[in-house]
Design a protein around this motif. Structure first.
Motif, PDB file in Angstrom:
ATOM      1  N   VAL A  82     -14.233 -23.797 -25.193  1.00 32.29           N
ATOM      2  CA  VAL A  82     -14.401 -25.020 -24.405  1.00 32.29           C
ATOM      3  C   VAL A  82     -13.020 -25.616 -24.122  1.00 32.29           C
ATOM      4  CG1 VAL A  82     -15.402 -27.317 -24.288  1.00 32.29           C
ATOM      5  CG2 VAL A  82     -16.651 -25.469 -25.437  1.00 32.29           C
ATOM      6  N   GLU A  83     -12.656 -25.657 -22.845  1.00 32.83           N
ATOM      7  CA  GLU A  83     -11.366 -26.217 -22.444  1.00 32.83           C
ATOM      8  C   GLU A  83     -11.471 -27.727 -22.219  1.00 32.83           C
ATOM      9  OE1 GLU A  83     -11.702 -22.221 -20.105  1.00 32.83           O
ATOM     10  OE2 GLU A  83     -12.996 -23.926 -20.618  1.00 32.83           O
TER      11      GLU A  83
ATOM     12  N   LEU B 122      -3.284 -28.722 -22.062  1.00 33.15           N
ATOM     13  CA  LEU B 122      -4.647 -28.222 -22.115  1.00 33.15           C
ATOM     14  C   LEU B 122      -4.971 -27.767 -23.525  1.00 33.15           C
ATOM     15  CD1 LEU B 122      -4.792 -26.061 -18.859  1.00 33.15           C
ATOM     16  CD2 LEU B 122      -5.171 -28.523 -19.141  1.00 33.15           C
ATOM     17  N   SER B 123      -6.231 -27.944 -23.905  1.00 31.52           N
ATOM     18  CA  SER B 123      -6.721 -27.468 -25.186  1.00 31.52           C
ATOM     19  C   SER B 123      -7.924 -26.571 -24.967  1.00 31.52           C
ATOM     20  CB  SER B 123      -7.125 -28.646 -26.084  1.00 31.52           C
ATOM     21  OG  SER B 123      -6.026 -29.479 -26.352  1.00 31.52           O
TER      22      SER B 123
ATOM     23  N   ILE C 180       2.557 -21.762 -24.560  1.00 36.58           N
ATOM     24  CA  ILE C 180       1.268 -21.494 -25.180  1.00 36.58           C
ATOM     25  C   ILE C 180       1.445 -21.529 -26.696  1.00 36.58           C
ATOM     26  CG2 ILE C 180       1.599 -18.979 -25.141  1.00 36.58           C
ATOM     27  CD1 ILE C 180      -1.425 -18.713 -24.606  1.00 36.58           C
ATOM     28  N   SER C 181       0.443 -22.071 -27.375  1.00 32.40           N
ATOM     29  CA  SER C 181       0.501 -22.114 -28.836  1.00 32.40           C
ATOM     30  C   SER C 181      -0.921 -22.139 -29.372  1.00 32.40           C
ATOM     31  CB  SER C 181       1.278 -23.342 -29.331  1.00 32.40           C
ATOM     32  OG  SER C 181       0.638 -24.543 -28.918  1.00 32.40           O
TER      33      SER C 181
ATOM     34  N   LEU D  54      -6.533 -23.447 -29.134  1.00 32.25           N
ATOM     35  CA  LEU D  54      -5.454 -22.896 -28.318  1.00 32.25           C
ATOM     36  C   LEU D  54      -4.937 -24.003 -27.414  1.00 32.25           C
ATOM     37  CD1 LEU D  54      -4.034 -20.236 -27.191  1.00 32.25           C
ATOM     38  CD2 LEU D  54      -5.859 -20.262 -25.472  1.00 32.25           C
ATOM     39  N   TYR D  55      -3.638 -24.012 -27.166  1.00 37.35           N
ATOM     40  CA  TYR D  55      -3.027 -25.041 -26.329  1.00 37.35           C
ATOM     41  C   TYR D  55      -2.201 -24.415 -25.206  1.00 37.35           C
ATOM     42  CZ  TYR D  55      -4.031 -27.917 -30.439  1.00 37.35           C
ATOM     43  OH  TYR D  55      -4.652 -28.547 -31.488  1.00 37.35           O
ATOM     44  N   LEU D  56      -2.048 -25.195 -24.153  1.00 36.89           N
ATOM     45  CA  LEU D  56      -1.099 -24.847 -23.101  1.00 36.89           C
ATOM     46  C   LEU D  56      -0.387 -26.127 -22.696  1.00 36.89           C
ATOM     47  CD1 LEU D  56      -0.016 -22.528 -21.316  1.00 36.89           C
ATOM     48  CD2 LEU D  56      -1.591 -23.340 -19.530  1.00 36.89           C
ATOM     49  N   GLN D  57       0.870 -26.236 -23.091  1.00 37.88           N
ATOM     50  CA  GLN D  57       1.700 -27.370 -22.687  1.00 37.88           C
ATOM     51  C   GLN D  57       2.340 -27.039 -21.348  1.00 37.88           C
ATOM     52  OE1 GLN D  57       2.236 -30.436 -24.169  1.00 37.88           O
ATOM     53  NE2 GLN D  57       3.415 -30.933 -22.331  1.00 37.88           N
ATOM     54  N   MET D  58       2.077 -27.879 -20.361  1.00 40.43           N
ATOM     55  CA  MET D  58       2.564 -27.626 -19.011  1.00 40.43           C
ATOM     56  C   MET D  58       3.524 -28.744 -18.616  1.00 40.43           C
ATOM     57  SD  MET D  58      -0.943 -26.317 -17.166  1.00 40.43           S
ATOM     58  CE  MET D  58      -1.714 -27.927 -17.229  1.00 40.43           C
TER      59      MET D  58
END
Length: 123
Positions: A5-6, A20-21, A69-70, A78-82
């Motif tokens: 689930v994002e 984003l998570s 990404i981490s 899961l993460y996405l730092q933008m």
């Protein structure tokens, strides 16, 4: 089975940032290689970033140096730092999982997908 689930999408100005998570179900999250893909209107879904079970990372050239990404295995997330977002980053972003340790850049190699979260960057 893995359910994803994002969250964290939204509207941001060019040059801004979003994180984003992706929350994952299941007890074996740490064993899965994870990826982020995106799909803009009228375009195919494309690879953005991936992280292996050993935290090795891989990025598309278009986001290298701007996205990170981490993963937090304790939180199954899961993460996405933008950062330094551009209008061309506008898309629906999907997280994906594959039942393997190593990353893959091809979407067909990911068995599990989230429903996506919209990211819109205004210029």
């Amino acid at each position: 089975q893995v359910q994803l689930v994002e969250s964290g999408g939204g509207l941001v100005q060019a040059g801004g940032s979003l994180r984003l998570s992706c929350a994952a179900s299941g007890r074996t999250f740490s064993r899965y290689a994870m990826g982020w893909f995106r799909q803009a209107p009228g375009k195919e879904r494309e690879f953005v970033a991936a992280i292996s079970g050993g935290d090795g990372t891989n990025y598309a050239d278009s986001v290298k140096g701007r996205f990170t990404i981490s993963r937090d295995n304790a939180k199954n997330t899961l993460y996405l730092q933008m950062d330094s977002l551009k209008s061309e980053d506008t898309a629906v972003y999907y997280c994906a999982a594959r039942n393997a340790w190593v990353v893959a850049l091809t979407r067909s190699l990911y068995a599990y997908w989230g429903q996506g979260t919209q990211v819109t960057v205004s210029s």
